[in-house]
Write a protein that holds these residues in place. Structure first.
Motif, mmCIF file in Angstrom:
data_model
loop_
_atom_site.group_PDB
_atom_site.id
_atom_site.type_symbol
_atom_site.label_atom_id
_atom_site.label_comp_id
_atom_site.label_asym_id
_atom_site.label_seq_id
_atom_site.Cartn_x
_atom_site.Cartn_y
_atom_site.Cartn_z
ATOM 1 N N THR A 53 5.967 5.241 -13.796
ATOM 2 C CA THR A 53 4.842 4.144 -14.526
ATOM 3 C C THR A 53 3.518 3.345 -13.900
ATOM 4 N N ARG A 54 3.975 3.170 -12.445
ATOM 5 C CA ARG A 54 3.604 3.245 -11.411
ATOM 6 C C ARG A 54 2.502 3.977 -10.532
ATOM 7 N N THR A 55 1.971 3.856 -9.917
ATOM 8 C CA THR A 55 0.688 4.575 -8.733
ATOM 9 C C THR A 55 1.805 4.678 -7.631
ATOM 10 N N PHE A 56 2.121 5.496 -6.561
ATOM 11 C CA PHE A 56 2.656 5.690 -5.946
ATOM 12 C C PHE A 56 2.246 4.751 -4.596
ATOM 13 N N ILE A 57 1.302 4.217 -4.866
ATOM 14 C CA ILE A 57 1.590 2.579 -4.003
ATOM 15 C C ILE A 57 2.149 1.624 -3.880
ATOM 16 N N ILE A 333 -17.482 1.648 -2.355
ATOM 17 C CA ILE A 333 -16.430 3.087 -3.307
ATOM 18 C C ILE A 333 -14.873 3.080 -3.795
ATOM 19 N N HIS A 334 -14.701 3.888 -1.908
ATOM 20 C CA HIS A 334 -13.608 4.176 -1.685
ATOM 21 C C HIS A 334 -13.194 3.109 -1.629
ATOM 22 N N HIS A 335 -12.710 2.258 -1.328
ATOM 23 C CA HIS A 335 -11.556 0.254 -0.995
ATOM 24 C C HIS A 335 -11.931 0.599 -3.061
ATOM 25 N N THR A 340 -7.215 0.561 -7.374
ATOM 26 C CA THR A 340 -6.935 1.248 -9.417
ATOM 27 C C THR A 340 -6.850 2.242 -9.637
ATOM 28 N N GLU A 341 -7.063 3.509 -9.364
ATOM 29 C CA GLU A 341 -6.415 4.511 -9.302
ATOM 30 C C GLU A 341 -5.315 5.611 -8.662
ATOM 31 N N GLY A 342 -4.980 4.486 -7.012
ATOM 32 C CA GLY A 342 -4.374 5.775 -6.880
ATOM 33 C C GLY A 342 -4.656 6.880 -6.218
#
Length: 417
Positions: A53-57, A333-335, A340-342
């Motif tokens: 349920t969490r992003t990879f990071i 924007i990349h940051h 946010t999206e991972g």
């Protein structure tokens, strides 16, 4: 004379020598152990399910909390798995930093184990000596990551940041004179790398002190020699790895047999035991600390001579630098997109095993192309070792169980993940 009737007792769950939340049900004949039944799950965290349920990071800090004595080594296996799946190129300088901190972590782990096992069997002094050196190693963690325990320093694609050019110093206080303060800060005048080098120069003498306290100590040997003997065949059959396997005489180390990061460039030996008892495993850990010290020295020498980037420049897998963000709107924007999206990892599955201080720590990841793992499975070395406690304990006394748990070097954050 009537035969003694067997009876059962609880060892734990909260026991000062259990090295975590362990409940053992011991079946006894007198004071001799007939059967030891480990009951686990009392600390269960659901890490593997939470990871879905969490992003990879976002999952990276969970790795620190599995085995909270070998934090960066857990991170290393997780990062390697993601890098192999996504085909991420890791800068060579980042690989050297990783190896250096993995070996710092190995020393941290073994110091905790030897100190705690000494305390378990009645050697009170050695833990004070071990924690004296652990304090310096924890300061290295804090200097590089800002945290003493849960560092989250290794990242997919490299490490969070380069080594700092200064080492935090002790500040004046009412407990130390100016002369004492100057002496305490003597090794902290330069960079973090200078501080680590100073540590490697004096650490072998510290290991000699631990050996003076324990290695030929009559009581220590009486408590460890011929206790918890594991033959090479049984160690393999039980799925033992790390010191639990090498202590039985099998020369297997993932850093040599399947090298990762820059371990292939390192010169070090693999200590092995002869008898497969608690004492041999203690000797292996002592020698491993000396070998880790050699590896750290090699990394320091290379890092001094070779500057360079410490994380991938591919912004799909790592954020842009703060300097570039201020100059370029696209980088900004990349940051935001990254945090946010991972990152999205291509579809597939992979298993990566590393030589963790406690044994083979493996991460199995299944990706469906999303920004979260479809499935994450952790192969914790302590889980495999704990299943051997019944066989290792039979025929021994209750007091020997304490020595056997200590020599297994288990931490329940990973066992009950």
């Amino acid at each position: 004379m009537a035969k003694l009737r067997n009876y059962t007792i609880n060892f734990g769950p909260q026991h000062p020598s259990a090295h975590g939340v362990l409940r053992l049900i011991l079946e006894l004949e007198g004071e001799t152990i007939v059967r030891a039944d480990p009951h686990i799950g009392l600390l269960h965290r659901g890490t593997e399910k939470l990871a879905e349920t969490r992003t990879f990071i976002q999952n990276l800090p969970y790795m620190d909390r599995l085995d909270y004595v070998s934090m960066m080594c857990n991170e290393q296996a997780y990062c390697l798995a993601i890098e192999k799946m996504a085909g991420i190129e890791v800068p060579i300088r980042a690989q050297y930093i990783r190896v250096m901190f993995a070996e710092i972590t190995r020393i941290l782990n073994h110091l905790m184990n030897i100190g705690a096992q000494g305390l378990d069997v009645g050697a009170m002094t050695v833990i004070l000596y071990c924690f004296r050196e652990r304090e310096d190693l924890m300061d290295m963690y804090e200097a590089v990551s800002g945290a003493r325990l849960h560092a989250a320093y290794f990242r997919p694609g490299g490490v969070y940041r380069d080594l700092p050019d200064f080492m935090p110093k002790y500040e004046s206080n009412k407990f130390h004179s100016a002369k004492q303060l100057k002496q305490m800060n003597q090794a902290r005048e330069g960079s973090l790398l200078d501080f680590i080098e100073d540590f490697t120069n004096r650490f072998p003498a510290c290991v000699d002190e631990y050996e003076n306290l324990l290695t030929d100590n009559r009581i220590w040997k009486q408590r460890l020699v011929n206790i918890g003997v594991v033959t090479p065949e049984r160690a393999l059959n039980k799925g033992f790895t790390g010191v639990m396997l090498r202590g039985s005489g099998i020369e297997w180390d993932v850093r040599k047999t399947q090298p990762y990061d820059v371990y292939a460039n390192m010169d070090f030996d693999i200590p092995v035991g002869v008898n497969g008892d608690c004492y041999d495993r203690y000797l292996c850990r002592i020698q491993e600390m000396r070998e880790s010290n050699k590896i750290i020295k090699q990394c320091i020498q290379w890092l001094r001579a070779n500057p360079g980037p410490v994380i991938t420049q591919d912004h799909k897998f790592a954020p842009p630098s703060r300097v570039s963000m201020k100059e370029n709107m696209e980088e900004l924007i990349h940051h935001f997109k990254f945090f946010t999206e991972g990152m999205h990892i291509p579809e597939g599955e992979i298993y990566v095993g590393t030589e963790h201080p406690k044994g083979e720590f493996g991460v199995y990841v299944v990706s469906d192309g999303a920004n979260k793992p479809y499935r994450l499975k952790i192969r914790a070395p302590g889980f495999a070792h704990l299943q051997g406690i019944d066989e290792m304990s039979r025929g021994h006394m209750i007091s020997d169980v304490v020595a056997i748990i200590g020599t297994q070097d288990i931490v329940f954050g990973e066992v009950d993940r």
